[in-house]
Enzyme design. Sequence first.
Site, PDB file in Angstrom:
ATOM      1  N   ARG A 248      -1.660  -1.527 -12.437  1.00  0.00           N
ATOM      2  CA  ARG A 248      -0.607  -0.423 -12.120  1.00  0.00           C
ATOM      3  C   ARG A 248       0.541  -1.363 -11.002  1.00  0.00           C
ATOM      4  NH1 ARG A 248      -2.392   5.318 -11.363  1.00  0.00           N
ATOM      5  NH2 ARG A 248      -1.773   5.322 -13.527  1.00  0.00           N
ATOM      6  N   GLU A 369       1.992   3.671 -17.724  1.00  0.00           N
ATOM      7  CA  GLU A 369       0.914   3.236 -16.870  1.00  0.00           C
ATOM      8  C   GLU A 369       0.992   4.333 -15.817  1.00  0.00           C
ATOM      9  OE1 GLU A 369      -0.369  -0.572 -15.546  1.00  0.00           O
ATOM     10  OE2 GLU A 369       0.390  -1.324 -17.202  1.00  0.00           O
TER      11      GLU A 369
END
Length: 395
Positions: A248, A369
């Site tokens: 991420r 994400e």
Amino acid sequence: MADKSYLGWPFFEERHRALAAELEIWAKKYASHHDESEDVDAVCRGFVARLGAAGFLGLTVPKDGGGKYDRLDVRSLALAREILAYHHGLADFSFVMQGLGSGPISLFGTPEQKKRWLPGVAEGTRIAALAMSEPDAGSDVGAVSTVAVPDGQGYRLNGVKTWISNGGIADQYTVVARLGDAPGAKGLAIFVVEAGTPGFRVAERIDVIAPHPLGKLEFRDCLIPAGNLIGQPGEGFKIAMSNLDVFRSTVGAAALGFARRALDEALKRVHERKVFDQKLADYQLTQAKIADMATEIDASALLIYRAAWTKDQGAARVTREASMAKMYATEAAQRVIDAAVQLWGGLGVTRGVMVESLYREVRALRIYEGTTEVNKLVIAGQTYAAYAAEQKGQV
């Protein structure tokens, strides 16, 4: 002329600086050409092959799967994404999907599974994909409805996945599915599905504003061998979140690469363009924009590499840090690129001009994400939890 002074920050070691220098040379040679009329699938396959041949994809898997380091080094992943994104969005995309797509195997696979599916990823001879999102399950992973049912020696998979990066060109997909009767996130598991498996097909390709290989997948009585289950039944959510914990913050790094390129393009433009008999760079309003852009870039870099360093130091989870990095850097990059387009004027919205391409490239990063809104909820939840723990005297 992108600023490289940040490589001297204490977050980095000499090996990271060496990687940055090596990758910069590679990117200038292989990733400086932009032509959106080219076959996007062929471009991505080419980048994967070249990145693998150069050894850079060894960063996307651990050493026991043919990679460079014993475990995934998040600073290396982030640096690679930043540099590649600066030069070509599809180069960054091709690099990171090898890691994100095979991440569950890297993090939770057995030695046999790693040996089977990871060396080809590192060599660039196999393309990886991650299949999580569904028409009604995006940020809410616990809402996944694709079902896996035990069937003799394996599992029978039924369901639909969408917005799948590398959908249509991947050789292997890690698929999040529901296994058993446990509700929500507790009932998930992850499987590897190889392209060509009977019952699996790419139902359609999805065209988006910045061309990437995206597809909708269908599973109809798709029989998966028992050995293709990653981890244990019920661990799917934990595995998926652990994978995002690694990758991420690197989404923020890609945004940072886009933002750095936008600033450089803006600087070039304002020093070349004359308005009312003086350079655009000489106006205080221009200088204010440049100051804001440079500050947001440095702030993004600090958050990104703080999160990456923290994970590399052995932190079990960096949910809060990674969410902050991803949220801030992607939003900041959107602002930086918008400012660059404004400084370019009419040319800034002309197809084929770099800032126009960046404007389209950066938009999706605020969604995938974990959307900005979801990451804000994550950060607030982590902050509340820390406060509650402190009040109970546990900190």
